[in-house]
Write a protein that holds these residues in place. Structure first.
Motif, mmCIF file in Angstrom:
data_model
loop_
_atom_site.group_PDB
_atom_site.id
_atom_site.type_symbol
_atom_site.label_atom_id
_atom_site.label_comp_id
_atom_site.label_asym_id
_atom_site.label_seq_id
_atom_site.Cartn_x
_atom_site.Cartn_y
_atom_site.Cartn_z
ATOM 1 N N GLY A 158 56.378 69.050 20.335
ATOM 2 C CA GLY A 158 56.226 70.225 21.021
ATOM 3 C C GLY A 158 57.553 70.855 21.598
ATOM 4 O O GLY A 158 57.890 71.960 21.185
ATOM 5 N N HIS A 159 58.416 70.080 22.227
ATOM 6 C CA HIS A 159 59.609 70.705 22.746
ATOM 7 C C HIS A 159 60.583 70.591 21.237
ATOM 8 O O HIS A 159 61.429 71.245 21.186
ATOM 9 C CB HIS A 159 60.272 69.633 23.896
ATOM 10 C CG HIS A 159 61.594 70.059 24.265
ATOM 11 N ND1 HIS A 159 61.754 71.122 25.126
ATOM 12 C CD2 HIS A 159 62.654 69.612 24.250
ATOM 13 C CE1 HIS A 159 62.938 71.269 25.347
ATOM 14 N NE2 HIS A 159 63.415 70.289 24.846
ATOM 15 N N SER A 160 60.376 69.682 20.641
ATOM 16 C CA SER A 160 60.739 69.745 19.058
ATOM 17 C C SER A 160 59.898 68.779 18.427
ATOM 18 O O SER A 160 58.930 68.001 18.612
ATOM 19 C CB SER A 160 62.330 68.831 19.302
ATOM 20 O OG SER A 160 62.039 67.411 19.209
ATOM 21 N N PRO A 161 59.917 69.184 16.848
ATOM 22 C CA PRO A 161 59.052 68.500 16.121
ATOM 23 C C PRO A 161 58.915 66.810 16.202
ATOM 24 O O PRO A 161 57.759 66.380 15.929
ATOM 25 C CB PRO A 161 59.399 68.726 14.531
ATOM 26 C CG PRO A 161 60.307 70.142 15.092
ATOM 27 C CD PRO A 161 60.870 69.705 16.357
ATOM 28 N N GLY A 162 60.168 66.079 16.461
ATOM 29 C CA GLY A 162 60.293 64.765 16.511
ATOM 30 C C GLY A 162 60.595 64.294 17.713
ATOM 31 O O GLY A 162 60.842 63.106 17.758
ATOM 32 N N HIS A 163 60.327 64.763 18.774
ATOM 33 C CA HIS A 163 60.396 64.389 20.197
ATOM 34 C C HIS A 163 59.504 63.073 20.464
ATOM 35 O O HIS A 163 58.463 63.200 19.963
ATOM 36 C CB HIS A 163 59.863 65.578 21.079
ATOM 37 C CG HIS A 163 60.325 65.034 22.607
ATOM 38 N ND1 HIS A 163 59.491 64.082 23.384
ATOM 39 C CD2 HIS A 163 61.175 65.554 23.381
ATOM 40 C CE1 HIS A 163 60.063 64.071 24.546
ATOM 41 N NE2 HIS A 163 61.221 65.034 24.490
ATOM 42 N N ILE A 164 60.195 62.180 21.017
ATOM 43 C CA ILE A 164 59.490 60.934 21.286
ATOM 44 C C ILE A 164 59.345 60.490 23.008
ATOM 45 O O ILE A 164 60.394 60.938 23.477
ATOM 46 C CB ILE A 164 59.862 59.665 20.531
ATOM 47 C CG1 ILE A 164 61.440 59.471 20.886
ATOM 48 C CG2 ILE A 164 59.824 59.791 18.900
ATOM 49 C CD1 ILE A 164 61.817 57.999 20.470
ATOM 50 N N SER A 165 58.431 59.863 23.227
ATOM 51 C CA SER A 165 58.414 59.070 24.588
ATOM 52 C C SER A 165 58.513 57.595 24.398
ATOM 53 O O SER A 165 58.168 57.325 23.301
ATOM 54 C CB SER A 165 57.243 59.627 25.590
ATOM 55 O OG SER A 165 57.318 61.025 25.668
ATOM 56 N N VAL A 166 59.182 56.894 25.365
ATOM 57 C CA VAL A 166 59.333 55.373 25.173
ATOM 58 C C VAL A 166 58.754 54.700 26.339
ATOM 59 O O VAL A 166 59.086 55.101 27.515
ATOM 60 C CB VAL A 166 60.969 55.183 25.273
ATOM 61 C CG1 VAL A 166 61.293 53.770 24.832
ATOM 62 C CG2 VAL A 166 61.625 56.175 23.807
ATOM 63 N N LEU A 167 58.090 53.899 26.124
ATOM 64 C CA LEU A 167 57.347 52.977 27.111
ATOM 65 C C LEU A 167 58.260 51.559 27.012
ATOM 66 O O LEU A 167 57.979 50.813 26.076
ATOM 67 C CB LEU A 167 55.977 52.835 26.872
ATOM 68 C CG LEU A 167 55.132 52.159 27.693
ATOM 69 C CD1 LEU A 167 55.230 52.512 29.327
ATOM 70 C CD2 LEU A 167 53.629 51.785 27.382
ATOM 71 N N ASP A 168 58.590 51.109 28.357
ATOM 72 C CA ASP A 168 58.961 49.555 28.338
ATOM 73 C C ASP A 168 57.864 48.992 28.764
ATOM 74 O O ASP A 168 57.241 49.040 30.047
ATOM 75 C CB ASP A 168 60.027 49.753 29.474
ATOM 76 C CG ASP A 168 60.480 48.310 29.882
ATOM 77 O OD1 ASP A 168 60.026 47.403 29.583
ATOM 78 O OD2 ASP A 168 61.732 48.183 30.544
ATOM 79 N N ASN A 169 57.324 48.141 27.771
ATOM 80 C CA ASN A 169 55.958 47.639 28.170
ATOM 81 C C ASN A 169 56.044 46.393 29.153
ATOM 82 O O ASN A 169 55.331 45.956 29.881
ATOM 83 C CB ASN A 169 55.602 46.622 26.799
ATOM 84 C CG ASN A 169 55.376 47.612 25.857
ATOM 85 O OD1 ASN A 169 54.246 48.331 25.801
ATOM 86 N ND2 ASN A 169 56.118 47.978 24.885
ATOM 87 N N ILE A 170 57.422 45.922 29.477
ATOM 88 C CA ILE A 170 57.613 44.808 30.647
ATOM 89 C C ILE A 170 57.523 45.400 31.881
ATOM 90 O O ILE A 170 56.936 44.908 32.746
ATOM 91 C CB ILE A 170 58.703 44.304 30.290
ATOM 92 C CG1 ILE A 170 58.942 43.453 29.169
ATOM 93 C CG2 ILE A 170 58.986 42.956 31.349
ATOM 94 C CD1 ILE A 170 57.719 42.266 28.841
ATOM 95 N N HIS A 171 58.256 46.462 32.105
ATOM 96 C CA HIS A 171 58.154 47.106 33.610
ATOM 97 C C HIS A 171 57.261 48.315 33.643
ATOM 98 O O HIS A 171 57.089 48.802 34.731
ATOM 99 C CB HIS A 171 59.877 47.422 33.739
ATOM 100 C CG HIS A 171 60.801 46.477 33.649
ATOM 101 N ND1 HIS A 171 61.269 46.151 32.381
ATOM 102 C CD2 HIS A 171 60.947 45.504 34.665
ATOM 103 C CE1 HIS A 171 61.981 45.072 32.612
ATOM 104 N NE2 HIS A 171 61.923 44.775 34.125
ATOM 105 N N GLY A 172 56.547 48.691 32.660
ATOM 106 C CA GLY A 172 55.759 50.191 32.785
ATOM 107 C C GLY A 172 56.366 51.360 33.033
ATOM 108 O O GLY A 172 56.186 52.260 33.579
#
Length: 260
Positions: A158-172
Motif C-alpha cells: 500500500g505504502h509501497s508494493p513490497g512493504h512488509i511488517s515483521v512480528l517477533d514471535n517470542i516477545h509479541g
C-alpha cells in the motif's frame, strides 16, 4: 543509553534495540533484534550517518538486514551490510531506483528541518539512495530463525508494493514500518502507492494475535496494542464512507491518521 552525536539508542529489552534519528524531521527508527546465532536489523535509516557504527557496538553477531520497504529513509546504510533482504514487490526499486519519487524531492526531504549537526560526509546536494541487488527475497509468511528467536514476515503493501511488517514471535513485538505509526499521517497519496492495498494491510495486521507492542518506523517509539482495535474501527469507517482512494485527503482517528 549509548551516547552518539547522531543516533539515539534505546533498549526495548536486553536483546532488542531501537536506533533512532531524532535530529531529522522524519524521526525514523531502525530496530536491532539479537538472537543466539544472528541479529536482524530492520531497516538502516536515512544514511545521513553510518548506522553500522552503532550496530557494531551492540553485537558482534552476523547481521541480516530486513527491509520494510524501499524508501530513502529506510535503506540509507544498506551498503554497509553484506546480507540484505527485501520483499519481491520492492526488489526493482532497490536495484533500479525508487519509482514515483524524483531525486530532487528526495534530496529536499533528506536535507530539511535537521536539528543536529550532520557528519562531514553528508552532502544533500549529491545524496543518492542506496541501489543494489539484495541477497534474497522475502514472501508473505516467511519465518526467519536467528537462534531461539523467530520472526514472521507479513506482506503489507500500500505504502509501497513490497512493504512488509515483521512480528517477533517470542516477545509479541510487531514492527509495522510505514504502515502504522502516530503523530503524522500514514500515507498512500503518491502515484506509486495504493490506498486499497494499504487499508487491506491495516486490516491484516489488526488481526494478528498476541501483539504486546507496536513499533512503527516514525514518531513515538512503541504504541500499545489497543491501537490495533482503533485500526479495525477506522477501516470500517473508511470503507463505508468511500474514502479509500487517492485524493480524499487526511482522515484522523484515535491515535493515528491516514492520507490518501
Amino acid at each position: 543509553m549509548m551516547k552518539d552525536s547522531w543516533f539515539t539508542v534505546q533498549e526495548i529489552d536486553p536483546k532488542t534495540y531501537a536506533i533512532s534519528e531524532y535530529g531529522h524531521w522524519e524521526k525514523v527508527h531502525s530496530f536491532l533484534l539479537i538472537g543466539d546465532e544472528k541479529a536482524i536489523l530492520i531497516d538502516t535509516g536515512l544514511g545521513i550517518d553510518n548506522i553500522k557504527r552503532i550496530t557494531d557496538q551492540l553485537t558482534d553477531l552476523p547481521i541480516v538486514v530486513i527491509t520494510t520497504h524501499v524508501h530513502a529513509d529506510h535503506i540509507g546504510s544498506h551498503g554497509e551490510f553484506q546480507e540484505i533482504y527485501v520483499h519481491e514487490g520492492d526488489e526493482d526499486w532497490l536495484v533500479n531506483g525508487i519509482k514515483g519519487l524524483p531525486i530532487e524531492q528526495i534530496r529536499r526531504d533528506i536535507s530539511r528541518d535537521i536539528t543536529l549537526p550532520t557528519p562531514e560526509t553528508f552532502n544533500p546536494d549529491t545524496y543518492i539512495p542506496f541501489q543494489g541487488k539484495p541477497t534474497g527475497l522475502l514472501q508473505d509468511g516467511d519465518v526467519i530463525d536467528i537462534g531461539n528467536r523467530r520472526i514472521t514476515i507479513y506482506h503489507t503493501p500500500g505504502h509501497s508494493p513490497g512493504h512488509i511488517s515483521v512480528l517477533d514471535n517470542i516477545h509479541g513485538y510487531l514492527f509495522t514500518g510505514d504502515l502504522l505509526y502516530d503523530e503524522t499521517p500514514v500515507y498512500a497519496f503518491y502515484p506509486s502507492t495504493n490506498p486499497v492495498d494499504l487499508v487491506n494491510s491495516l486490516e491484516k495486521i489488526s488481526e494478528i494475535p498476541n501483539v504486546t507492542k507496536v513499533f512503527g518506523s516514525h514518531n513515538t517509539l512503541g504504541l500499545e496494542p489497543i491501537i490495533l482495535q482503533e485500526v479495525k474501527n477506522a477501516i470500517g469507517e473508511l470503507r463505508e464512507r468511500g474514502l479509500v482512494k487517492h485524493g480524499t485527503g487526511i482522515h484522523k482517528f484515535q491515535g493515528f491518521s491516514v492520507q490518501f
